[in-house]
Scaffold this motif. Sequence first.
Motif, PDB file in Angstrom:
ATOM      1  N   LYS A   1       0.901  -0.790  -0.437  1.00  0.00           N
ATOM      2  CA  LYS A   1      -0.021  -0.476  -0.102  1.00  0.00           C
ATOM      3  C   LYS A   1       0.480   0.945  -0.026  1.00  0.00           C
ATOM      4  O   LYS A   1       1.933   1.143   0.214  1.00  0.00           O
ATOM      5  CB  LYS A   1      -0.567  -0.150   1.020  1.00  0.00           C
ATOM      6  CG  LYS A   1      -1.774  -1.064   1.703  1.00  0.00           C
ATOM      7  CD  LYS A   1      -2.684  -1.298   0.712  1.00  0.00           C
ATOM      8  CE  LYS A   1      -3.931  -0.798   0.862  1.00  0.00           C
ATOM      9  NZ  LYS A   1      -4.836  -0.444  -0.201  1.00  0.00           N
ATOM     10  N   THR A   2      -0.185   2.842  -0.383  1.00  0.00           N
ATOM     11  CA  THR A   2       1.386   3.292  -0.356  1.00  0.00           C
ATOM     12  C   THR A   2       2.371   3.696   0.540  1.00  0.00           C
ATOM     13  O   THR A   2       3.360   3.844   0.248  1.00  0.00           O
ATOM     14  CB  THR A   2       0.373   4.831  -0.136  1.00  0.00           C
ATOM     15  OG1 THR A   2      -0.748   4.786  -1.428  1.00  0.00           O
ATOM     16  CG2 THR A   2       0.759   5.576  -1.463  1.00  0.00           C
TER      17      THR A   2
ATOM     18  N   PHE B   1       5.385   2.679   0.213  1.00  0.00           N
ATOM     19  CA  PHE B   1       6.193   2.932  -0.576  1.00  0.00           C
ATOM     20  C   PHE B   1       6.869   3.872   0.284  1.00  0.00           C
ATOM     21  O   PHE B   1       8.527   4.349  -0.342  1.00  0.00           O
ATOM     22  CB  PHE B   1       5.192   2.803  -1.839  1.00  0.00           C
ATOM     23  CG  PHE B   1       4.958   1.957  -3.279  1.00  0.00           C
ATOM     24  CD1 PHE B   1       6.010   1.872  -3.635  1.00  0.00           C
ATOM     25  CD2 PHE B   1       4.125   1.542  -2.780  1.00  0.00           C
ATOM     26  CE1 PHE B   1       5.660   0.764  -3.941  1.00  0.00           C
ATOM     27  CE2 PHE B   1       3.349   1.225  -3.299  1.00  0.00           C
ATOM     28  CZ  PHE B   1       4.482   0.427  -3.987  1.00  0.00           C
TER      29      PHE B   1
ATOM     30  N   CYS C   1      10.711   2.703  -0.190  1.00  0.00           N
ATOM     31  CA  CYS C   1      11.256   3.065  -2.077  1.00  0.00           C
ATOM     32  C   CYS C   1      11.878   4.786  -1.678  1.00  0.00           C
ATOM     33  O   CYS C   1      12.430   4.780  -0.852  1.00  0.00           O
ATOM     34  CB  CYS C   1      10.287   4.796  -2.979  1.00  0.00           C
ATOM     35  SG  CYS C   1       9.722   5.806  -1.817  1.00  0.00           S
TER      36      CYS C   1
ATOM     37  N   ILE D   1       6.909  10.961  -3.277  1.00  0.00           N
ATOM     38  CA  ILE D   1       6.306  10.361  -2.387  1.00  0.00           C
ATOM     39  C   ILE D   1       4.628  11.046  -2.279  1.00  0.00           C
ATOM     40  O   ILE D   1       3.868  10.602  -2.518  1.00  0.00           O
ATOM     41  CB  ILE D   1       6.972  10.638  -1.178  1.00  0.00           C
ATOM     42  CG1 ILE D   1       8.525   9.971  -0.715  1.00  0.00           C
ATOM     43  CG2 ILE D   1       6.221  10.291   0.020  1.00  0.00           C
ATOM     44  CD1 ILE D   1       8.300   7.761  -1.430  1.00  0.00           C
TER      45      ILE D   1
ATOM     46  N   ILE E   1       3.035   9.427  -5.601  1.00  0.00           N
ATOM     47  CA  ILE E   1       2.787   8.366  -5.264  1.00  0.00           C
ATOM     48  C   ILE E   1       1.258   8.759  -4.606  1.00  0.00           C
ATOM     49  O   ILE E   1       0.207   8.148  -5.147  1.00  0.00           O
ATOM     50  CB  ILE E   1       3.159   8.219  -4.878  1.00  0.00           C
ATOM     51  CG1 ILE E   1       5.136   7.404  -5.621  1.00  0.00           C
ATOM     52  CG2 ILE E   1       2.981   6.824  -4.645  1.00  0.00           C
ATOM     53  CD1 ILE E   1       6.024   6.729  -5.609  1.00  0.00           C
ATOM     54  N   TYR E   2       1.222   9.501  -3.340  1.00  0.00           N
ATOM     55  CA  TYR E   2      -0.178   9.426  -2.798  1.00  0.00           C
ATOM     56  C   TYR E   2      -1.341   9.941  -3.648  1.00  0.00           C
ATOM     57  O   TYR E   2      -2.101   9.653  -3.934  1.00  0.00           O
ATOM     58  CB  TYR E   2      -0.355  10.158  -0.871  1.00  0.00           C
ATOM     59  CG  TYR E   2       0.638   9.575  -0.217  1.00  0.00           C
ATOM     60  CD1 TYR E   2      -0.744   8.708   0.632  1.00  0.00           C
ATOM     61  CD2 TYR E   2       1.887   8.849   0.481  1.00  0.00           C
ATOM     62  CE1 TYR E   2       0.033   8.069   1.746  1.00  0.00           C
ATOM     63  CE2 TYR E   2       2.854   8.855   1.439  1.00  0.00           C
ATOM     64  CZ  TYR E   2       1.651   8.290   2.418  1.00  0.00           C
ATOM     65  OH  TYR E   2       2.182   7.380   2.924  1.00  0.00           O
TER      66      TYR E   2
ATOM     67  N   SER F   1      -1.932   7.908  -6.645  1.00  0.00           N
ATOM     68  CA  SER F   1      -3.162   6.668  -5.974  1.00  0.00           C
ATOM     69  C   SER F   1      -4.379   7.450  -6.028  1.00  0.00           C
ATOM     70  O   SER F   1      -5.495   6.666  -5.543  1.00  0.00           O
ATOM     71  CB  SER F   1      -2.789   6.224  -5.112  1.00  0.00           C
ATOM     72  OG  SER F   1      -3.089   6.538  -3.487  1.00  0.00           O
TER      73      SER F   1
ATOM     74  N   ASN G   1      10.212   5.331  -8.638  1.00  0.00           N
ATOM     75  CA  ASN G   1       9.337   4.615  -7.868  1.00  0.00           C
ATOM     76  C   ASN G   1       8.361   4.395  -8.301  1.00  0.00           C
ATOM     77  O   ASN G   1       7.121   3.985  -7.728  1.00  0.00           O
ATOM     78  CB  ASN G   1       9.646   6.166  -6.471  1.00  0.00           C
ATOM     79  CG  ASN G   1      10.773   5.376  -5.759  1.00  0.00           C
ATOM     80  OD1 ASN G   1      11.763   4.620  -6.021  1.00  0.00           O
ATOM     81  ND2 ASN G   1      11.253   6.753  -5.256  1.00  0.00           N
TER      82      ASN G   1
ATOM     83  N   ALA H   1       5.181   1.358  -8.000  1.00  0.00           N
ATOM     84  CA  ALA H   1       4.105   1.714  -7.122  1.00  0.00           C
ATOM     85  C   ALA H   1       3.287   1.011  -7.752  1.00  0.00           C
ATOM     86  O   ALA H   1       1.754   1.347  -7.814  1.00  0.00           O
ATOM     87  CB  ALA H   1       3.625   3.357  -6.689  1.00  0.00           C
TER      88      ALA H   1
ATOM     89  N   LEU I   1       1.442   3.592 -10.197  1.00  0.00           N
ATOM     90  CA  LEU I   1       0.689   4.063 -10.984  1.00  0.00           C
ATOM     91  C   LEU I   1       1.293   4.321 -12.588  1.00  0.00           C
ATOM     92  O   LEU I   1       2.249   5.226 -12.882  1.00  0.00           O
ATOM     93  CB  LEU I   1       1.003   5.106 -10.707  1.00  0.00           C
ATOM     94  CG  LEU I   1       0.023   5.293  -8.478  1.00  0.00           C
ATOM     95  CD1 LEU I   1       0.887   6.724  -8.025  1.00  0.00           C
ATOM     96  CD2 LEU I   1      -1.021   5.036  -8.757  1.00  0.00           C
TER      97      LEU I   1
END
Length: 239
Positions: free
Chosen positions: A55-56, A59, A63, A99, A102-103, A106, A127, A131, A133
Amino acid sequence: MVLLKGKKREFFVKVSEDELHTDLGILQLKELREKRFGDIITTHLGHDFVIQKPKTPDFFRHCKRVGAPMVPKDIGIIIAYTGISKEDEVLDAGTGSGILAIYLGSIASKVITYEKNAEFVKIARKNIEAAGLRNVEVRHGDIISEIVRLDEKFDIVTLDMMDAAQVIPYVKNVLKPGGFLVTYSPFFEQTKDIRAAMGKEFSEVRTLECMEREIKFVRGRTRPSTRVVHTGFITIARL
Ligand SMILES: C[S@@+](CC[C@H](N)C(=O)[O-])C[C@H]1O[C@@H](n2cnc3c(N)ncnc32)[C@H](O)[C@@H]1O
């Protein structure tokens, strides 16, 4: 990528033909191909690991990091106060390790993130790929010069970079009506420049600091952690 969760250790690994040498023994990563999430993989010394879907926050912990990645407590404030949803398109700068991107990726439909450092661009792209994405695009460039060339419009703009105040005068040209601008700044001086740059065009402007205090459970001495940690000030404004 999968998360291997043991009683005391966890590993974040890519499914491959490789062996993973750990202090608890060797794991054959090709065995992961025949297993499902929730199954167990065992080292040659007999230590078990549960196979989990990352899950996020995993990472964030595992990561490759460069610069100062935004921490989950501050990302939480951004998510909560902008109400970011799956319809939203986001412009972000600077990417750093990716980071925050990525959040946001998602949740949102699309994130475009600018990073001026070529090495950081490579790391962030790796990264983001790890993930899984596909809706997060890392563009190599200086947002200060690039924002004037953008003809896309966004629901949210996030700026986590030293010179955010220089970008703010151009943000209204790329923000949809009612859209949010969020800045993240470690210092008071930087935050004052940001507030001044916002001028009168933005409404609902507020600067917040989020204090996170973990509760330490120790027999007979349970109390909040005594560590006081400052990260940054989050300024949220609306067009
Ligand atoms: C604090 S880090 C961002 C961390 C990122 N938000 C994360 O969560 O991983 C700041 C980044 O902004 C980048 N940066 C600074 N000025 C920039 C600019 N004008 N255009 C694009 N990137 C910039 C820096 O190279 C650095 O990687």
